[in-house]
Design an enzyme around this catalytic site. Structure first.
Site, PDB file in Angstrom:
ATOM      1  N   LYS A   1     -33.505  20.801  -7.105  1.00 16.66           N
ATOM      2  CA  LYS A   1     -33.943  19.922  -6.016  1.00 16.66           C
ATOM      3  C   LYS A   1     -34.014  20.648  -4.670  1.00 16.66           C
ATOM      4  O   LYS A   1     -34.822  20.300  -3.810  1.00 16.66           O
ATOM      5  CB  LYS A   1     -32.962  18.754  -5.921  1.00 16.66           C
ATOM      6  CG  LYS A   1     -33.443  17.569  -5.105  1.00 16.66           C
ATOM      7  CD  LYS A   1     -32.457  16.426  -5.290  1.00 16.66           C
ATOM      8  CE  LYS A   1     -32.804  15.223  -4.458  1.00 16.66           C
ATOM      9  NZ  LYS A   1     -31.838  14.138  -4.722  1.00 16.66           N
TER      10      LYS A   1
ATOM     11  N   ASP B   1     -24.679   9.268   3.169  1.00 19.45           N
ATOM     12  CA  ASP B   1     -24.929   9.757   1.815  1.00 19.45           C
ATOM     13  C   ASP B   1     -24.849  11.277   1.767  1.00 19.45           C
ATOM     14  O   ASP B   1     -25.773  11.968   2.179  1.00 19.45           O
ATOM     15  CB  ASP B   1     -26.315   9.243   1.369  1.00 19.45           C
ATOM     16  CG  ASP B   1     -26.699   9.704  -0.035  1.00 19.45           C
ATOM     17  OD1 ASP B   1     -25.915  10.441  -0.664  1.00 19.45           O
ATOM     18  OD2 ASP B   1     -27.780   9.309  -0.505  1.00 19.45           O
TER      19      ASP B   1
END
Lengths: 238, 606
Positions: B69, B189
């Protein structure tokens, strides 16, 4: 706020710029969806943001009313709810949502709302100069020089301390000036709304209307200059 | 409408979830684990994904890809500083990174597609139906290229990506569904590789994002790297070894650093151990939570500036925030919780598993799209300003950051020279003044009819859709004709490349299936061998000696078959072993029943 309530109770002001449903070709009488085939209808690109959101062209808008209208229309138009629909409907939903978001963003902020209204009503006030008046211009130039001096000075020196005190004073003055402008704008907003509510079309009201718009444009443009120099000042001395 | 699943395609782990009668659920794999490690290994027996691939990190580091990612939508130049940490060979083609694994090269979307396929299969096995549609989550701060790369990965995996949604907003959906919260919330997050902060207003089922900020290169990976670097330095000092020359040990030290970090979230002190190469013995290092915290303080501080910026953009102060929600595995670190609590002045929520909440939210969004849930609506924003390069290399903003999407803007273009037939347009994303300091998204050339300078009027519409992805349309205002635009992405796969990759993925699908069958058979065989050996130890004395001999023979036969490459043979030997061990299984069952009954009253038994 009072006159606001009267006007927002007339959502029928929202006119679509077409009269025929793109899908079933029936005369459209529904607000956003065809009454007959229940297909979503495109909001015309020519529609102004006030009309798009069902509000009259006033400068005082209750933010809670605006928000609830925004949420209501979002539920009607958002692409999430058109995933199972035809490609045409998806395209309309995307376009309508984007337009709605711009309309809400513009009307939510009192300054942007006023600037947008000036654009719409331009006409007679279109050719107003947008450079600051001479006295403000002088003041800004002088302040710029002081700022440059302060930036160049040794922070620990007496000169820097004197300059800093001077800048602090300037800041207080400018911030008071900003507040005055906000108050003046607020007054003009109210005047505009009252004039619109009266709905007369005499030469006198037309002149009054132009006066309000011109004054508003002046303050808005000066406000930008003052705001920029204050930001610059705060960033330098803090 | 066909079922839509929700997928969290994470840096470290990935999950798939679906809506089960109004409740989002994560789908577990055959190993009963909810998370699929985002690791892909190219072995001689084909491609493997997830837990079994993770074992290859130390066995075959040069051909095992993790944290893919971090490379999505990036060029080599973007990630230059961290290339040294990764054990495989990188190349670049058309502005897109490629991993060279053995003879072949793969783009990040292709590797991600392999993880997505694993999740797709997991969902298909569990639900007993073919899955072709998905909602995939991305970090809120992902730019257009990174989002597009994620969408490409979905296509290559045979999934129609109906929506790309932001991870923190997905998490808020999962929380909102559970608690019916109202008010202003902050979602913090911190995942394996990325950090996001989103400020949302929840009111009557509308989830309106007010502002978002973040860092797409900041997460648990970076914390692990700091710990690993500390170990590597000490190994060099104490043992005179430079682990950088041992790619397999570099992976081992990285994994041990991660485990040490995880343990220190529960205990105040732990010991990391690592076997060293070349018979240099073993490295052991005691690490306290205090030491870890002083080591990682700087990294965690880096998350606070984006939080303040997001608050500022939302025109709020910490006092306005009613609730704070923690998402992502890295928020298990006590220091993270402490700093977040200090910043917002309230105890953060972490009732939902921080590893799973994003996937659960993606399932909720999938349900909204399929028409199941109609009372909730997410209004997200674009994280970065979109602009075009103007004269003098300055970026002129067209759509500002934190604008609610879908968002549209129009710009009018004309010509400067008589008879000019084209206008070049360079689209950028970012917050900097100069074009060169921002991310280049794409370039395209507007076709203009040859006319005197300034006469042509071409209206270009920039439209950011609900996925946060840009669409461009152009219209000649004089003729009213629309023109199609060939947008050449600066850092992305071209349409034809994606098509080729989809085709390749079908071609290799057959190979993949047989490789998978072999791997699964081996895993199952291994499990059966272990349990049978354990049963022999515990219950050998309960059965006749010829039964023991038969079981041992069948065990040996399965072990031999397991080393072979035919899954059918492995399955056959497994059946043989189960048959041979039946007396043992029955004896053990009876034995435990008898033991359980001893010393109990009749009333307790019935």
């Amino acid at each position: 706020m009072d006159h606001q309530h009267r006007h927002s109770s007339s959502p029928r002001e929202l006119q679509m710029a077409r009269s025929m449903c793109w899908h079933c070709q029936s005369e459209v009488s529904g607000e956003y969806f065809c009454d007959r085939c229940v297909k979503v209808q495109p909001v015309s690109k020519e529609l102004d943001y006030f009309t798009c959101m069902g509000f009259p062209r006033r400068l005082t808008i209750d933010p809670r009313q605006l928000e609830s209208k925004f949420y209501e229309l979002s539920r009607a138009f958002h692409p999430d709810f058109f995933q199972n629909k035809s490609a045409e409907e998806q395209t309309i939903s995307l376009g309508n949502s984007a337009m709605l978001n711009t309309a809400y963003r513009t009307l939510r902020d009192p300054i942007q709302r006023a600037e947008y209204l000036l654009d719409l009503e331009a006409g007679a006030v279109k050719d107003i100069r947008t450079s600051p008046p001479a006295d403000l211009f002088e003041e800004i130039l002088e302040l710029q020089d002081t700022l440059d001096e302060y930036r160049a000075a040794d922070r620990a020196s007496d000169t820097a301390a004197t300059l800093c005190a001077k800048l602090q004073m300037e800041r207080t003055t400018l911030e008071r000036r900003q507040q005055d402008m906000e108050n003046a704008l607020q007054q003009l907003f109210t005047q505009w709304d009252i004039l619109q509510d009266r709905g007369e079309a005499t030469d006198q009201t037309r002149a009054e209307r132009d006066r309000i718009l011109k004054h508003m444009r002046d303050i808005l443009s000066n406000r930008t200059y003052v705001k920029n120099i204050v930001n610059d000042l705060v960033a330098t001395i803090s | 409408m066909a079922r839509i699943v929700g997928i969290d395609l994470g840096t470290t782990n990935s999950l798939v979830a679906y809506m089960d009668k109004g409740t989002p659920r994560v789908i577990a794999g055959r190993n009963e684990r909810n998370m699929v490690p985002s690791v892909v290994a190219m072995t001689d027996n084909g491609l493997i994904v997830g837990d079994p691939a993770k074992e290859h990190l130390t066995r075959n580091p040069a051909r095992t890809v993790y944290s893919v990612k971090r490379f999505m939508g990036k060029s080599l130049a973007d990630v230059q500083s961290e290339l040294a940490y990764f054990p495989y060979t990188f190349t670049e083609q058309g502005g897109v990174i490629r991993f060279k694994l053995g003879e072949k090269t793969y783009s990040p979307p292709q590797i991600s597609a392999m993880i997505l396929k694993e999740l797709k299969l997991r969902a298909e096995t569990h639900l007993g139906e073919s899955i072709t549609k998905a909602v995939i989550t991305v970090p809120a701060y992902f730019n257009d290229s990174q989002r597009q790369a994620t969408k490409d990965a979905g296509m290559i995996a045979g999934l129609e990506v109906l929506r790309i949604i932001n991870e923190p907003t997905a998490a808020s959906l999962a929380y909102g569904l559970q608690e019916k919260t109202q008010g202003t919330i902050a979602v913090y997050d911190l995942g394996g590789g990325t950090f996001d902060i989103s400020i949302l207003k929840l009111k009557n089922g509308i989830f309106e994002v007010l502002a978002t900020n973040g860092d797409t290169h900041l997460g648990g990976d970076d914390i692990d790297r700091l710990i690993a670097d500390l170990f590597i330095d000490e190994i060099r000092e104490r043992h005179g070894l430079d682990l950088h020359t041992y790619p397999d040990y570099m992976q081992a030290v990285r994994l041990e650093a991660e485990r040490t970090k995880i343990r220190l979230s529960d205990v105040l002190k732990t010991t990391a151990t690592l076997d060293l190469p070349d018979g240099k013995g073993r490295f052991t290092r005691e690490l306290t939570r205090d030491q870890l915290e002083s080591l990682t303080m700087g990294l965690i501080e880096r998350t606070l500036a984006p939080c303040r910026k997001a608050l500022k953009d939302a025109e709020l102060t910490p006092e306005h925030i009613d609730e704070v929600v923690l998402v992502g595995g890295s928020t298990r670190m006590p220091l993270v919780r402490q700093r977040v609590q200090e910043l917002f002045g309230k105890t953060p929520h972490c009732e939902l598993n921080p590893d799973e909440v994003v996937a659960l939210g993606a399932a909720v969004q999938a349900d909204i799209l399929s028409g199941g849930t109609t009372d909730m609506l997410l209004l997200d924003v674009t994280p970065l300003s979109l602009g075009i390069e103007t004269m003098g290399g300055v970026m002129s903003s067209v759509i500002r950051r934190n604008t609610t999407i879908p968002a549209g803007a129009k710009e009018m273009f004309t010509t400067y020279v008589d008879g000019q037939t084209g206008v070049d347009i360079h689209i950028l994303q970012g917050e900097r003044e100069l074009a060169k300091d921002n991310r280049s998204l794409a370039r395209f050339r507007l076709k203009v009819p040859p006319l005197p300078a300034g006469v042509p009027r071409i209206e270009v519409t920039f439209l950011i859709d609900a996925n946060g992805i840009l669409n461009v349309l152009a219209k000649d205002m004089r003729t009213g004709q629309s023109q199609s635009i060939e947008v050449k992405p600066s850092y992305g796969l071209s349409d034809s490349e994606v098509e080729q990759m989809i085709e390749d993925s079908f071609k290799f699908a057959a190979d993949d299936v047989s490789a998978r069958k072999l791997i699964e058979a081996r895993l199952d065989a291994g499990a059966l061998i272990t349990t049978t050996e354990k049963s022999l130890l515990e219950g050998g004395h309960l059965i006749a000696s010829d039964n023991i001999a038969a079981t041992r023979t069948a065990l040996a036969a399965l072990s031999a078959a397991k080393d072979g490459t035919d899954p059918r043979v492995i399955r056959a030997r497994m059946a043989d072993l189960e048959q041979a061990a039946k007396p043992l299984t029955v004896a053990l069952l009876n034995d435990s029943l008898m033991k359980g009954l001893q010393g109990k009253k009749v009333s307790e038994v019935t």
